[in-house]
Design a protein around this motif. Structure first.
Motif, PDB file in Angstrom:
ATOM      1  N   ARG A 120      -5.958  23.586 -31.420  1.00  0.00           N
ATOM      2  CA  ARG A 120      -5.921  22.421 -32.285  1.00  0.00           C
ATOM      3  C   ARG A 120      -4.809  23.480 -33.406  1.00  0.00           C
ATOM      4  NH1 ARG A 120      -8.632  17.672 -35.763  1.00  0.00           N
ATOM      5  NH2 ARG A 120      -6.411  17.694 -35.852  1.00  0.00           N
ATOM      6  N   LYS A 121      -5.144  24.484 -34.050  1.00  0.00           N
ATOM      7  CA  LYS A 121      -4.669  25.434 -34.662  1.00  0.00           C
ATOM      8  C   LYS A 121      -3.688  26.734 -33.239  1.00  0.00           C
ATOM      9  CE  LYS A 121      -7.947  26.676 -37.960  1.00  0.00           C
ATOM     10  NZ  LYS A 121      -8.199  28.093 -38.868  1.00  0.00           N
ATOM     11  N   LYS A 122      -3.436  26.701 -32.028  1.00  0.00           N
ATOM     12  CA  LYS A 122      -2.644  27.137 -31.312  1.00  0.00           C
ATOM     13  C   LYS A 122      -2.041  26.532 -31.055  1.00  0.00           C
ATOM     14  CE  LYS A 122      -2.612  29.500 -27.077  1.00  0.00           C
ATOM     15  NZ  LYS A 122      -2.198  30.721 -26.707  1.00  0.00           N
ATOM     16  N   TYR A 123      -1.916  24.974 -30.429  1.00  0.00           N
ATOM     17  CA  TYR A 123      -1.030  24.377 -29.787  1.00  0.00           C
ATOM     18  C   TYR A 123      -0.582  23.037 -30.443  1.00  0.00           C
ATOM     19  CZ  TYR A 123      -2.536  25.772 -25.056  1.00  0.00           C
ATOM     20  OH  TYR A 123      -2.973  27.266 -24.170  1.00  0.00           O
ATOM     21  N   LYS A 124       0.304  23.354 -31.385  1.00  0.00           N
ATOM     22  CA  LYS A 124       1.135  21.997 -32.524  1.00  0.00           C
ATOM     23  C   LYS A 124       0.423  20.780 -31.666  1.00  0.00           C
ATOM     24  CE  LYS A 124       4.532  24.468 -34.318  1.00  0.00           C
ATOM     25  NZ  LYS A 124       5.911  24.804 -35.052  1.00  0.00           N
ATOM     26  N   ARG A 125       1.238  20.800 -30.220  1.00  0.00           N
ATOM     27  CA  ARG A 125       0.719  19.371 -30.002  1.00  0.00           C
ATOM     28  C   ARG A 125      -0.267  18.574 -30.585  1.00  0.00           C
ATOM     29  NH1 ARG A 125       0.789  22.003 -25.120  1.00  0.00           N
ATOM     30  NH2 ARG A 125      -0.520  21.913 -24.139  1.00  0.00           N
TER      31      ARG A 125
END
Length: 60
Positions: A17-22
């Motif tokens: 969740r922190k790595k990928y904005k989507r």
């Protein structure tokens, strides 16, 4: 032991969740997690030790 394994899942989901904005939206993250588990059930070694791989500690 299973509490620890679920905790590992929650850390993995938090990392994604922190790595990928989507994936910042909770519903999108849940759908992504379910898709990862369905596509690659042997992706992580600790998934072999538990059947509760869908639940990263929040009871999904």
């Amino acid at each position: 032991m299973f509490v620890l394994l679920r905790r590992i899942n929650s850390y993995l989901l938090r990392w994604a969740r922190k790595k990928y904005k989507r994936l910042r939206a909770s519903k999108r993250a849940q759908a992504w997690w379910a898709d990862v588990v369905r596509r690659a059930p042997g992706l992580f070694v600790h998934w072999r030790w538990t059947r509760d791989i869908y639940s990263p500690s929040t009871g999904w």
